[in-house]
Design an enzyme around this catalytic site. Structure first.
Site, PDB file in Angstrom:
ATOM      1  N   ASP A 266       3.647  -1.109 -13.750  1.00 12.13           N
ATOM      2  CA  ASP A 266       4.023  -1.673 -12.441  1.00 12.13           C
ATOM      3  C   ASP A 266       4.970  -2.971 -12.968  1.00 12.13           C
ATOM      4  O   ASP A 266       5.932  -3.657 -12.724  1.00 12.13           O
ATOM      5  CB  ASP A 266       3.828  -1.808 -11.581  1.00 12.13           C
ATOM      6  CG  ASP A 266       2.803  -0.761 -11.573  1.00 12.13           C
ATOM      7  OD1 ASP A 266       3.927   0.303 -11.559  1.00 12.13           O
ATOM      8  OD2 ASP A 266       1.680  -0.931 -10.807  1.00 12.13           O
TER       9      ASP A 266
ATOM     10  N   GLY B 275       0.509  -0.863  -0.089  1.00  9.86           N
ATOM     11  CA  GLY B 275       0.095   0.495   0.006  1.00  9.86           C
ATOM     12  C   GLY B 275       0.612   1.184  -0.032  1.00  9.86           C
ATOM     13  O   GLY B 275       0.327   1.946   0.572  1.00  9.86           O
TER      14      GLY B 275
HETATM   15  C1  GLA Z   1      -0.750   1.862 -10.043  1.00  6.38           C
HETATM   16  C2  GLA Z   1      -1.257   1.633 -11.933  1.00  6.38           C
HETATM   17  C3  GLA Z   1       0.057   1.645 -12.488  1.00  6.38           C
HETATM   18  C4  GLA Z   1       0.452   2.790 -13.390  1.00  6.38           C
HETATM   19  C5  GLA Z   1       0.749   4.451 -11.847  1.00  6.38           C
HETATM   20  C6  GLA Z   1       0.110   5.416 -12.122  1.00  6.38           C
HETATM   21  O1  GLA Z   1       0.842   1.520 -10.090  1.00  6.38           O
HETATM   22  O2  GLA Z   1      -0.597  -0.259 -11.456  1.00  6.38           O
HETATM   23  O3  GLA Z   1      -0.226   1.090 -14.360  1.00  6.38           O
HETATM   24  O4  GLA Z   1      -1.166   3.939 -13.718  1.00  6.38           O
HETATM   25  O5  GLA Z   1      -0.733   3.333 -10.380  1.00  6.38           O
HETATM   26  O6  GLA Z   1       1.017   5.770 -12.869  1.00  6.38           O
END
Ligand code: GLA
Length: 381
Positions: free
Chosen positions: A169, A118
């Site tokens: 990510d 988180g």
């Molecule tokens: C989260 C999502 C990503 C991206 C970010 C914001 O981490 O998993 O795909 O959109 O937020 O940049």
């Protein structure tokens, strides 16, 4: 961590497992641009997930999470979706591989991690990437390419965890390389490694330890706003596939046709796509002042236009500015989690001490401080 995982694996399954690991991520700039077909600029970090895994000759997955001290079993059919949330990340990865025609059979696994949950450091992507990488190696002769593995993680979030995330990510977690950030064009999939060794500066994360419970649904709503804005612009400019393809003036043309809220969301995204490119240019000149200034602009946009900040994050950002920190902004999806700060070495200790002190005074709990190192992504150990 390695030893603890292997010991538990031996206790549960009577042998040793094969070790795999993957990483959480930071993102220097380029937030909420990925699902808009824009650029992101992440890197994998020295906080990650490690797993011992071994095929077990059955059709059942037996999974133990050390951090939660919980054991779960599931089969590989779609109907066997686990009730708890955390095993769904692994279940989803298995299912997404199978759906793409790949192979997954039963296996035993024990995993542990040190990515704070988180905090906006992508603990879930680290988990997905660890298993996607491992199952590709164990059952598919590494035939699935790494970008597809990232998509497998992303689809896991979409189809089994309720978050319509972008690709950043999972991409960072799989492609991460020690000492380098990666600029990814989320529309074309092209990427470029940028060595990142800012002389005289440090990157420090300050975690508000705040996590808003509606964050996932609010995230999905941001995405819907962007899609509506892009659809309105597309009527005049059919070449606009994603919002990132739109020019700022094209957004102005549809101002009356979309809601004020959707307009502000889109205004942020269009600005942010350009900021990533500006930051990359600045880095090539070792111009960290510009990098930092862009980070502050991103924070402003995320706070006022995209509205994914919160009181605690805004407080840390304002304090950073006051203390002459070079750059500071909320990082990741937002609604809590960390700020990422680019700070001169000589200012580092004073900034961290002051931030911890003032934050604690104001909110009654201490923030956490993480010093991150840009590290390798998914791998077999
Ligand atoms: C989260 C999502 C990503 C991206 C970010 C914001 O981490 O998993 O795909 O959109 O937020 O940049």
């Amino acid at each position: 961590m390695k030893q603890k995982i292997q010991e538990k694996f031996e206790t549960l399954f009577g042998e040793e497992g094969i070790l795999y690991a993957s990483a959480g991520r930071i993102n220097l700039i380029g937030e909420h641009t990925d699902y808009n077909g824009g650029y992101v600029f992440p890197g994998a970090i020295n906080f990650g997930i490690m797993a011992a895994i071994k095929p077990n000759g059955t059709d059942t997955v037996k999974l133990f999470a050390i951090n939660r001290d919980e054991y779960v079993e599931f089969d590989l059919e779609e109907e066997s979706l686990p009730e708890q949330h955390w095993p769904r990340y692994v279940f989803g990865v298995c299912r997404e591989i199978i759906k793409r025609g790949g192979t997954v059979k039963g296996f035993n696994a024990v995993f542990a991690g040190d990515v704070p949950i988180g905090a906006g450091l992508s603990s879930s992507a680290a988990l997905e990437s660890t298993f996607a990488y491992a199952l590709n190696d164990l059952f598919n002769n590494n035939q699935i390419d790494k970008f597809e593995l990232a998509k497998i993680g992303q689809s896991t979030e979409h189809n089994y965890c309720g978050v319509k995330c972008g690709i950043m990510d999972q991409f960072a977690s799989l492609f991460g390389k020690e000492g380098s950030l990666i600029r990814l064009n989320c529309k074309t999939g092209e990427y470029k490694y940028f060595p990142f060794h800012p002389q005289g500066y440090k990157l420090v994360l300050i975690d508000t330890c705040v996590k808003h419970s509606l964050a996932d649904s609010a995230y999905n709503k941001r995405r819907e706003s962007c899609e509506r804005a892009a659809a309105a612009i597309r009527k005049n400019h059919p070449e606009v596939e994603f919002l990132s393809d739109a020019k700022r003036v094209w957004l102005d043309e549809v101002r009356e046709e979309i809601t004020e809220e959707d307009f502000l969301r889109a205004e942020y995204v269009i600005g942010e796509v350009q900021r990533v490119l500006d930051v990359c240019d600045a880095l090539e000149r070792d111009d960290y002042e510009t990098v930092g200034e862009m980070m502050y602009q991103t924070h402003f946009g995320l706070s006022r236009l995209y509205e994914v900040s919160c009181e605690e994050l805004d407080f840390l950002n304002k304090l950073a500015r006051k203390l002459d920190v070079t750059g500071s902004r909320v990082m990741g999806g937002g609604f809590g989690g960390c700020t990422i700060n680019l700070v001169k070495e000589e200012l580092h200790d004073r900034f961290v001490e002051t931030a911890v002190e003032k934050f604690t005074e104001k909110f009654g709990h201490a923030p956490k401080v993480y010093e991150v190192v840009i590290s390798d992504g998914a791998r077999k150990l």
